[in-house]
Enzyme design. Structure first.
Site: not given
Ligand code: FAD
Length: 299
Positions: A27, A120, A277
């Site tokens: 991908s 973020d 990917h």
């Molecule tokens: P989450 O899974 O919600 O985690 C974020 C943080 O919160 C982690 O430190 C986790 O340990 C902590 N956490 C989660 N749940 C809890 C809880 N219940 N209590 C306490 N702490 C918790 N960013 C963009 O803006 N746009 C994009 O299109 C984009 N695409 C991406 C694609 C991939 C494949 C990857 C790996 C990253 C991408 N990102 C993108 C970056 C991503 O948005 C950031 O890394 C962001 O900081 C975390 O997103 P997440 O979905 O992993 O968050």
């Protein structure tokens, strides 16, 4: 998937490769272009990468909805090119109503594959929104749309930079899968052991969805260091020092980057990664060359 190698280097790599010829899924990730020139370049990139028969391509989403229309437009354009395309969707800074509207629009366009993220908050944007974590977004999508969407989530073999601890980050990953994710894509890394350990740890906790390594081709030293600083990926010292020593010699950076990343992919595939990917940054050349050097069979 079988493409002919294009260079002597490629045949050499293949000759010493002990890759089992097992199919893996490819991908490619893009960002929504902002200019007409960017749109045309991405169209050409899509056409070139289509020859590798990817399972899907994905298109990033600016947190807070900054690229909302661009993400959808780019996905629609990719679908017109005959590619399965998955928009990313981040929940930070958004209300449930606005997420509902975006999901509705995706569904109206026949989109069935999505990458669900927290995102973020851009500095200066204060409000967290109604969903604080990606696990909550996955739960929201499942509650609103049942099984319509195939949902990917992010995984962090070197742990998310804001994670309280490796254990709490892994617990969060498990939570995202339990909320209904079908598969995961990792942040990029250059240390294969981090990936394999992460997968083993997740399996021990009952996670059985595919965890696909995210691959960042190396084409530019300062850009790589900047991205890695932002997302918390480690660039091993031996790679950073070699790249730095090449200065402005783009060809040397390109050749070394291809060797390093092809070697990484080779090990990942050989030791069981279900797919690759690629973070393409909207260019086809590096990802395509790496895939051609690997000469994998079609998934
Ligand atoms: P989450 O899974 O919600 O985690 C974020 C943080 O919160 C982690 O430190 C986790 O340990 C902590 N956490 C989660 N749940 C809890 C809880 N219940 N209590 C306490 N702490 C918790 N960013 C963009 O803006 N746009 C994009 O299109 C984009 N695409 C991406 C694609 C991939 C494949 C990857 C790996 C990253 C991408 N990102 C993108 C970056 C991503 O948005 C950031 O890394 C962001 O900081 C975390 O997103 P997440 O979905 O992993 O968050």
């Amino acid at each position: 998937f079988s493409v002919s190698a294009t260079s002597k280097n490629a045949s050499a790599l293949r000759a010493r490769s002990t890759l089992p010829m097992k199919p893996i899924e490819l991908s490619f990730e893009f960002f929504p272009p902002k200019t007409q020139e960017g749109i045309e370049k991405l169209r050409a990139t899509g056409a070139q990468l289509k020859t590798l028969n990817p399972k899907f391509v994905s298109v990033t989403f600016g947190a807070g909805g900054s690229t909302q229309q661009g993400t959808l437009d780019t996905v629609v354009e990719m679908m017109k090119q005959g590619l399965e395309a998955a928009p990313h969707l981040s929940c930070i800074g958004s209300s449930k109503d606005s997420l509902r509207a975006i999901l509705g629009a995706y569904r109206e366009h026949g989109i069935r594959h999505i990458v669900a993220l927290r995102g973020d908050l851009p500095s200066g944007m204060g409000e967290v929104g109604e969903l604080r974590y990606a696990s909550e977004l996955v739960g929201f999508i499942r509650a609103e749309h049942g099984d319509w969407f195939n949902i990917e989530v992010a995984a962090y073999p070197e742990y998310h930079p804001q994670a309280r601890s490796p254990k709490s980050d892994m617990d969060n990953f498990v939570r995202k899968v339990q909320a209904g994710a079908n598969s995961a894509i990792t942040q990029y890394f250059f240390n294969a052991d981090a990936y394999f350990r992460f997968v083993d740890d997740a399996r021990k906790l009952g996670v059985d969805v595919p965890i696909v390594p995210g691959i960042m081709p190396i084409t530019n030293f300062s850009q790589l260091m900047r991205f890695s600083e932002m997302c918390g990926a480690e660039v091993p010292k031996w790679i950073a020092r070699r790249l730095e020593s090449f200065g402005d010699d783009k060809e040397a950076i390109r050749a070394f980057g291809l060797d390093v990343v092809t070697g990484l992919c080779e090990r990942l595939v050989k030791e069981g990664a279900p797919g690759l990917h690629f973070y393409t940054l909207n260019g086809a050349a590096a990802s395509k060359t790496i895939c051609e050097r690997l000469a994998l069979p079609k998934a």
